[in-house]
Design an enzyme around this catalytic site. Sequence first.
Site, PDB file in Angstrom:
ATOM      1  N   ASP A 306       0.867  -1.161   0.000  1.00 20.54           N
ATOM      2  CA  ASP A 306       0.000   0.000   0.000  1.00 20.54           C
ATOM      3  C   ASP A 306       0.921   1.233   0.000  1.00 20.54           C
ATOM      4  O   ASP A 306       2.144   1.130   0.135  1.00 20.54           O
ATOM      5  CB  ASP A 306      -0.972  -0.008   1.195  1.00 20.54           C
ATOM      6  CG  ASP A 306      -2.202   0.855   0.890  1.00 20.54           C
ATOM      7  OD1 ASP A 306      -2.140   1.674  -0.046  1.00 20.54           O
ATOM      8  OD2 ASP A 306      -3.232   0.715   1.593  1.00 20.54           O
TER       9      ASP A 306
HETATM   10  C1  BGC Z   1      -5.113   3.057   0.129  1.00 17.17           C
HETATM   11  C2  BGC Z   1      -5.331   1.982  -0.926  1.00 17.17           C
HETATM   12  C3  BGC Z   1      -5.183   2.552  -2.303  1.00 17.17           C
HETATM   13  C4  BGC Z   1      -3.836   3.225  -2.418  1.00 17.17           C
HETATM   14  C5  BGC Z   1      -3.564   3.816  -3.774  1.00 17.17           C
HETATM   15  C6  BGC Z   1      -3.865   3.855  -0.122  1.00 17.17           C
HETATM   16  O1  BGC Z   1      -3.783   4.953   0.719  1.00 17.17           O
HETATM   17  O2  BGC Z   1      -5.048   2.440   1.391  1.00 17.17           O
HETATM   18  O3  BGC Z   1      -6.589   1.400  -0.748  1.00 17.17           O
HETATM   19  O4  BGC Z   1      -5.342   1.548  -3.257  1.00 17.17           O
HETATM   20  O5  BGC Z   1      -3.754   4.276  -1.457  1.00 17.17           O
HETATM   21  O6  BGC Z   1      -4.307   4.947  -4.006  1.00 17.17           O
END
Ligand code: BGC
Length: 781
Positions: A306
């Site tokens: 993430d």
């Molecule tokens: C979130 C994810 C997301 C990623 C990319 C993160 O902050 O937890 O769910 O896919 O950002 O945008």
Amino acid sequence: MKRISTAFLFFVCLGCSQNVTQQQRTTTANTPTPATNTEAARPAKDPEMDRFVSDLLAKMTLEEKIGQLNLAAVGFDVTGPVVSKNVDENIRQGNVGGVFNTFTPVAARKLQELAVNNTRLKIPLLFGYDVIHGHRTIFPIPLALSTSWDMNLIEQSARIAAEEASADGLNWVFSPMVDIARDARWGRISEGAGEDPYLGSEVAKAMIRGYQGDDLTRNNTVMACLKHFALYGAAEAGRDYGTTDMSLQRMYNEYMPPYKAAIEAGVGSVMTSFNDINGIPATGNRWLMTELLRDTWGFDGFVVTDYTAINEMVAHGMGTEAEVGELALKAGTDMDMVGEVFLKHLGQSVKDGKVTEAEVDLACRRILEGKYKLGLFEDPYRYTDEARPAATIMKPEFIEASRDIARKSMVLLKNNKNMLPLKQSGSIALIGPLVNRQREMIGNWSAAGDWKQAVSLEQGIRNVVGNKVKINYAKGANIADDEQMLKRLNAHGGELDIDSRSSDAMIQEAVRVARNSDIVVAVVGESQGMTGEAASRADITLPGQQLELLKALKKTGKPLVVVLMNGRPLALQWEEQNADAILETWFAGTQGGNAIADVLFGLYNPSGKLTTTFPQVVGQEPLFYNHKNTGRPFGGELLDKYKSRYLDVTNEPLYPFGFGLSYTTFDYGTPQISKTTISPSESLEVRVEVRNTGNYDGEEVVQLYIQDLVGSISRPVKELKGFQKISLKKGEARMVTFTITPDDLKFYNYALEHVLEPGDFKVFVGTNSRDVQEVAFRVQE
Ligand code: BGC
């Protein structure tokens, strides 16, 4: 940096760790893998892909390999605390394996050309994006999709999202989010399928089928990314990014099933979660990312972190940036989202002998395989056909599907004296801060959705009933009055316009409007920014002065219909006691206003059922139906002191899991069971007749739960094991048949073996998890 010592292997399970070597122990996590051979075997790899990727890897320098492990954020959206810099230059230098937040064929092609035309080996980029509940045509938020209990429609919503996303330059979507969530305070409860592992698994499979289809190389399919692995929804106190510390038994039985189901459904990639799991953050947790995910479940795709999750392991206290990079790679994490830790440090780590080039190769191989599976080596421009968006995006049938699933996701929570559906005559006081909110309709993670194209409720009502009904509007209250909160919401795309009148003045106006109308429809709830990432709430009642507004409207004596728009279970005690009808509409997507109007005026008879328990008060959280019994279960006796209970509120939810009313009524016959005793290898059938006894055609979600009465570990009081959404004409009856298989009766025991333990079981059938009829059966040794 401190390494995990064997002394910290505090979860030593029976029979699981004997074969673990000393070396494995020092590099793996503190959590064992079950000694069970019932898990999925690793699927055989495509030999052509193997050859292709091996040849390519053999030509690559260490720097080029490390470049593939880097995922940059660039383009039209900001979804995290920092953004990637110098992306174009990095792509030219071969320092980027994929990008996200860039879409449209033109923009994607430009970056793809940078990679293909400037790098030595011409390796194409992946293009990812948070396509969560639709790409341009926005569907209801995922929690709402789940309350439809309609797997075909959920699959269809993902299929349409894939059509649009792939036409828009994308080949990879960061969905489905399958984190089980039992705490309504957690803002991201809106992004998943609720609290139940069985339903969550079905939804996960439906979404993956929708996104990936059966051929990833087709230009209208996209690779899905399962997230957030793992246990992100179990954050302590419902606060986002919070620690998770949980027994393996709970993990395996209650939280892991949707992830495992997604792997079995062939999801192409997995995203790590931000949280710490029993002491080791998921991103650096080798037990999780390698032993469980790959070795036990057979996952053969790649793992992406993430957003900056590797860097965040420094704050978790796992070591320096270089050290946490090594930890992540060794754990089995392949791609570094935004953080550039791999890019900055891995070269040196290889030189220092902290990681081997073979470990870099493995991560790189998995990413190259992902690109191969998408057909990008054959044609890097497969998803950048400039003619496709106009022919694909927001097609009338996509918009129609969005309206259909939106109305099917709405949950009728109360309907005193058949207050709903509304008559298409007379006058309505349409009151509340959400009456005209287009921005709220499409929810928080609305990808490339344009809220200006969303239908507000007022517009929807006008579309559906035209001039037949006189609408008298008053705002009545702001969504929130707390200045700090409003500032925060608007700083992140809230678009909230705040009425500067005093709340008294606004309420008085609303009361005047109510008095001059036949009926009040109050449209209240949350702003979309009050749910989603980093949007936990400690108070889950209606924010601001909205409850005061409802109380004032109630005093007018006019019938009061409450239409809710929100992204989590709310505590609605007053509303339940005082409103005449309550309709939960969530954030219903592009066609939200039309869909709500369809339901309010009876063009569609509501059929949604809750997939999260609604509490009476926030202090009951986490509250979920499939809990254990305790040794002192409370039976309802007021003076019974030494029981598991609160002094100030009963243990009951306000609305239980599976709950939802219809404009018609359904009667259930007595459930019949095919056998009362079976052997451990036998299945049995449960049949129940359901009859539509009311005045409307309607749909009902018939639910089946079981309870394993005696186990080697304690078992939940109820577990969903089947459901069927059926449609019955007025007066029609249907026999609904469920098959309970031996697998449905299995659970992970203390040694984490997946077993069926003979003994007594109960099966419950009904319209929700509380209102059920039960039958007993026994599994004989
Ligand atoms: C979130 C994810 C997301 C990623 C990319 C993160 O902050 O937890 O769910 O896919 O950002 O945008």
